[in-house]
Design an enzyme around this catalytic site. Structure first.
Site: not given
Ligand code: THU
Length: 134
Positions: A42-44, A53, A55, A86
């Site tokens: 994941n990259i915020e 996300c 995935e 998600c």
């Molecule tokens: N996130 C994912 O990368 N995959 C998931 O299946 C659920 C959520 C990430 C998004 C965000 O960066 C962090 O988790 C919190 O929601």
């Protein structure tokens, strides 16, 4: 075993997650039809809604180099109960391979197995875009 390999790759890439806002690190690894594995974390972003996300990062990397059909995806978090993808990721995964296996794992080896189709029943799809589908 292939599933173990896929989970290992997801566990490794999870370390590269960029999650300074949530602190929630996720790793994903997707296996294409030919066995090639593509990974993603994941990259915020400071503008939160532009975060992505793990995935989708893994899937988009794969599609970007020509893969279209997938056998399985592994998702690793450190939760006691492994996280499931998600809704947005389920929809994006379903676009390519609804029958793909989904291996939801934690960093301590617990694994829950499902499929994209099971996780997203009655998915909106390409065929819904056409009136003449029946
Ligand atoms: N996130 C994912 O990368 N995959 C998931 O299946 C659920 C959520 C990430 C998004 C965000 O960066 C962090 O988790 C919190 O929601």
């Amino acid at each position: 075993m292939l599933n173990d390999k896929l989970i290992d790759v997801a566990r490794e890439v999870r370390e590269r997650a960029y999650a300074p806002y949530s602190g929630f690190k996720v790793g994903a690894a997707i296996m294409a039809e030919d066995g090639t594995i593509y990974s993603g974390c994941n990259i915020e972003n400071a503008s939160y809604s532009h975060s992505i996300c793990a995935e989708r990062v893994a899937l988009f990397k794969a599609v970007g180099v020509g893969a279209r059909i997938f056998q399985a995806i592994a998702i690793v978090t450190e939760l006691d109960n492994p996280a499931s993808p998600c809704g947005a990721c389920r929809q994006v995964l379903a676009e390519f391979s609804p029958d793909m296996q989904v291996l939801m794992a934690n960093t301590r080896g617990k694994v829950i197995t499902s499929t994209v189709k099971e996780l997203l029943p009655m998915a909106f799809s390409n065929s819904d875009l056409r009136e003449d589908k029946f």
